[in-house]
Design an enzyme around this catalytic site. Structure first.
Site, PDB file in Angstrom:
ATOM      1  N   TYR A  54      -8.012 -60.849 -28.025  1.00  0.00           N
ATOM      2  CA  TYR A  54      -7.329 -59.879 -27.166  1.00  0.00           C
ATOM      3  C   TYR A  54      -5.875 -59.770 -27.596  1.00  0.00           C
ATOM      4  O   TYR A  54      -5.267 -60.756 -28.031  1.00  0.00           O
ATOM      5  CB  TYR A  54      -7.440 -60.320 -25.699  1.00  0.00           C
ATOM      6  CG  TYR A  54      -6.781 -59.366 -24.745  1.00  0.00           C
ATOM      7  CD1 TYR A  54      -7.030 -57.991 -24.817  1.00  0.00           C
ATOM      8  CD2 TYR A  54      -5.903 -59.819 -23.769  1.00  0.00           C
ATOM      9  CE1 TYR A  54      -6.413 -57.117 -23.964  1.00  0.00           C
ATOM     10  CE2 TYR A  54      -5.280 -58.943 -22.898  1.00  0.00           C
ATOM     11  CZ  TYR A  54      -5.537 -57.590 -23.005  1.00  0.00           C
ATOM     12  OH  TYR A  54      -4.913 -56.726 -22.157  1.00  0.00           O
ATOM     13  N   TYR A  99      -1.510 -62.594 -18.228  1.00  0.00           N
ATOM     14  CA  TYR A  99      -2.533 -63.236 -19.068  1.00  0.00           C
ATOM     15  C   TYR A  99      -1.947 -64.570 -19.506  1.00  0.00           C
ATOM     16  O   TYR A  99      -1.451 -64.726 -20.614  1.00  0.00           O
ATOM     17  CB  TYR A  99      -2.841 -62.331 -20.257  1.00  0.00           C
ATOM     18  CG  TYR A  99      -4.073 -62.691 -21.058  1.00  0.00           C
ATOM     19  CD1 TYR A  99      -5.344 -62.292 -20.657  1.00  0.00           C
ATOM     20  CD2 TYR A  99      -3.972 -63.418 -22.244  1.00  0.00           C
ATOM     21  CE1 TYR A  99      -6.468 -62.602 -21.407  1.00  0.00           C
ATOM     22  CE2 TYR A  99      -5.093 -63.737 -23.007  1.00  0.00           C
ATOM     23  CZ  TYR A  99      -6.333 -63.323 -22.576  1.00  0.00           C
ATOM     24  OH  TYR A  99      -7.446 -63.626 -23.329  1.00  0.00           O
TER      25      TYR A  99
HETATM   26  N1  LIG Z   1     -12.996 -58.681 -20.906  1.00  0.00           N
HETATM   27  C1  LIG Z   1     -11.886 -58.387 -21.583  1.00  0.00           C
HETATM   28  O1  LIG Z   1     -11.021 -57.630 -21.124  1.00  0.00           O
HETATM   29  C2  LIG Z   1     -11.703 -58.960 -22.971  1.00  0.00           C
HETATM   30  C3  LIG Z   1     -10.791 -58.347 -23.847  1.00  0.00           C
HETATM   31  C4  LIG Z   1     -10.634 -58.881 -25.124  1.00  0.00           C
HETATM   32  C5  LIG Z   1     -11.349 -60.007 -25.502  1.00  0.00           C
HETATM   33  N2  LIG Z   1     -12.235 -60.565 -24.610  1.00  0.00           N
HETATM   34  C6  LIG Z   1     -12.973 -61.761 -25.046  1.00  0.00           C
HETATM   35  O2  LIG Z   1     -14.357 -61.488 -25.066  1.00  0.00           O
HETATM   36  C7  LIG Z   1     -15.060 -62.734 -25.007  1.00  0.00           C
HETATM   37  C8  LIG Z   1     -16.159 -62.614 -23.961  1.00  0.00           C
HETATM   38  O3  LIG Z   1     -15.586 -62.497 -22.679  1.00  0.00           O
HETATM   39  P1  LIG Z   1     -15.998 -61.396 -21.608  1.00  0.00           P
HETATM   40  O4  LIG Z   1     -14.735 -60.819 -21.095  1.00  0.00           O
HETATM   41  O5  LIG Z   1     -17.023 -60.491 -22.166  1.00  0.00           O
HETATM   42  O6  LIG Z   1     -16.554 -62.258 -20.386  1.00  0.00           O
HETATM   43  P2  LIG Z   1     -17.930 -62.998 -20.122  1.00  0.00           P
HETATM   44  O7  LIG Z   1     -17.776 -63.601 -18.768  1.00  0.00           O
HETATM   45  O8  LIG Z   1     -19.095 -62.114 -20.348  1.00  0.00           O
HETATM   46  O9  LIG Z   1     -17.983 -64.111 -21.274  1.00  0.00           O
HETATM   47  C9  LIG Z   1     -17.300 -65.317 -21.269  1.00  0.00           C
HETATM   48  C10 LIG Z   1     -18.359 -66.402 -21.387  1.00  0.00           C
HETATM   49  O10 LIG Z   1     -17.749 -67.639 -21.710  1.00  0.00           O
HETATM   50  C11 LIG Z   1     -18.536 -68.629 -21.109  1.00  0.00           C
HETATM   51  N3  LIG Z   1     -17.817 -69.898 -21.106  1.00  0.00           N
HETATM   52  C12 LIG Z   1     -16.721 -70.266 -20.396  1.00  0.00           C
HETATM   53  N4  LIG Z   1     -16.393 -71.535 -20.681  1.00  0.00           N
HETATM   54  C13 LIG Z   1     -17.291 -71.976 -21.592  1.00  0.00           C
HETATM   55  C14 LIG Z   1     -17.492 -73.217 -22.263  1.00  0.00           C
HETATM   56  N5  LIG Z   1     -16.687 -74.267 -22.057  1.00  0.00           N
HETATM   57  N6  LIG Z   1     -18.530 -73.322 -23.124  1.00  0.00           N
HETATM   58  C15 LIG Z   1     -19.363 -72.281 -23.344  1.00  0.00           C
HETATM   59  N7  LIG Z   1     -19.233 -71.102 -22.737  1.00  0.00           N
HETATM   60  C16 LIG Z   1     -18.193 -70.948 -21.872  1.00  0.00           C
HETATM   61  C17 LIG Z   1     -18.815 -68.060 -19.738  1.00  0.00           C
HETATM   62  O11 LIG Z   1     -19.889 -68.711 -19.090  1.00  0.00           O
HETATM   63  C18 LIG Z   1     -19.137 -66.618 -20.085  1.00  0.00           C
HETATM   64  O12 LIG Z   1     -20.522 -66.462 -20.328  1.00  0.00           O
HETATM   65  C19 LIG Z   1     -14.002 -63.790 -24.677  1.00  0.00           C
HETATM   66  O13 LIG Z   1     -13.596 -64.427 -25.865  1.00  0.00           O
HETATM   67  C20 LIG Z   1     -12.865 -62.955 -24.126  1.00  0.00           C
HETATM   68  O14 LIG Z   1     -11.604 -63.584 -24.218  1.00  0.00           O
HETATM   69  C21 LIG Z   1     -12.435 -60.065 -23.369  1.00  0.00           C
END
Ligand SMILES: NC(=O)c1ccc[n+]([C@@H]2O[C@H](COP(=O)([O-])OP(=O)(O)OC[C@H]3O[C@@H](n4cnc5c(N)ncnc54)[C@H](O)[C@@H]3O)[C@@H](O)[C@H]2O)c1
Length: 296
Positions: free
Chosen positions: A180, A190
């Site tokens: 991100y 954040y």
């Molecule tokens: N949603 C946004 O705005 C956004 C923007 C840019 C990047 N991202 C990134 O996308 C990726 C997915 O996130 P998302 O937003 O789709 O949410 P999401 O909730 O679908 O995914 C995050 C996942 O991480 C898992 N998780 C947390 N701690 C963990 C651990 N210790 N071991 C294994 N799994 C663990 C959670 O159970 C969850 O399934 C992340 O890296 C996030 O930072 C998200």
């Protein structure tokens, strides 16, 4: 026609526990392109995820364009904070949500993959997980423990996964993670060291691309995704505001869709992207290119 063709390839998407986040969308796009997909799920979320699947609550989102359903070849328990089971503290190991899953460490998952599919079972690994226990705190108020936990789960876990899963990859394999823009620009709110974790993730992507490219012949990229109100992002507390702000100020003034991140991930995983490694690829409707709000 050029097609994204992942038939015959096996993918592992780590960080799927519902159908609302980027991991699920990516798993689906990989399957649409013909890959066989396994997922890895955080033990505290595993039971609910299995329950939702069993009760058909995700059937609509699992429907593929081909008419079939997205099926997961395996669902592995994974707590990406631990490289080996021995490293997990006793209170975690004896926790009810963990005791039933077996070895939930990164090494444990690698061993299960080999036991299930043989020596070199993987072509595609997607790291779609993050956690920052103090994400709501400004960096100035973040504890050392909170900061290190964010970096451990959200950044080091990629290093550990490339270390442990690299040897399991078939030639021309691909790793991809999700980052991100808070890594490089200030996104107030954040916090908790999550911006630092994303900066580490992007920097590590470059070095891992070099080292793992030479050692395992694989590619390593990261997608810098626009904001989405996923379960994890909702924990930030300001995600709706982030989505609205971007939708109003991006060159393409509309919210980025999970499918757009997912198709980019499928492309990066495919042989069409054989020349791309070490890259941070922006899939954010162009927000990263802006230097001033569109509406002044
Ligand atoms: N949603 C946004 O705005 C956004 C923007 C840019 C990047 N991202 C990134 O996308 C990726 C997915 O996130 P998302 O937003 O789709 O949410 P999401 O909730 O679908 O995914 C995050 C996942 O991480 C898992 N998780 C947390 N701690 C963990 C651990 N210790 N071991 C294994 N799994 C663990 C959670 O159970 C969850 O399934 C992340 O890296 C996030 O930072 C998200």
């Amino acid at each position: 026609m050029l097609n994204i063709d992942l038939s015959g390839k096996r993918a592992l998407v780590a960080g799927v526990a519902d159908d609302a986040g980027y991991g699920f969308a990516i798993a689906k796009a990989l399957a649409e392109a013909g890959a066989t997909v396994s997922v890895a799920t955080w033990p505290p979320a595993l039971k609910i995820f299995l329950n939702l699947l069993e009760r058909g609550k995700m059937d609509d989102s699992r429907r593929l364009a081909s008419g079939g359903m997205l099926e997961f070849e395996r669902i592995y328990p994974l707590d990406a904070a631990f490289d080996t089971l021995a490293e997990a503290p006793e209170d975690i190991r004896s926790n009810k949500r963990y005791t039933e899953t077996g070895d939930f460490s990164i090494v444990g998952m690698a061993e299960r993959l080999v036991a299930d599919f043989g020596e070199r079972p993987l072509d595609i690994v997607v790291h779609s997980l993050a956690n920052g226990p103090e994400v709501k705190k400004p960096l100035l108020e973040t504890s050392r423990a909170g900061y290190l936990a964010a970096v451990s789960v959200s950044a080091y876990s990629l290093v550990a996964m490339v270390q442990r899963l690299g040897p399991l990859m078939r030639p021309r394999g691909s790793f991809c993670s999700l980052t991100y823009m808070a890594s490089e620009r200030v996104i107030p709110g954040y916090g908790g060291g999550m911006s630092s974790a994303k900066a580490a993730l992007e920097s590590d992507t470059r070095l891992l691309a070099f080292e793992a490219g030479r050692k395992f012949g694989v590619r390593v990229n990261t997608i810098s995704a626009g904001p989405l109100a996923s379960r994890a992002a909702s924990a930030i507390g300001i995600i709706e505001r982030m989505v609205d702000y971007c939708a109003q100020n991006t060159p393409l003034p509309e919210p980025v869709q999970p499918t757009e991140i997912a198709t980019a991930a499928a492309f990066l995983a495919s042989d069409l992207a054989s020349g791309i490694t070490g890259s941070t690829v922006y899939v954010d409707k162009g927000y990263h290119a802006m230097g001033m709000p569109a509406q002044v």
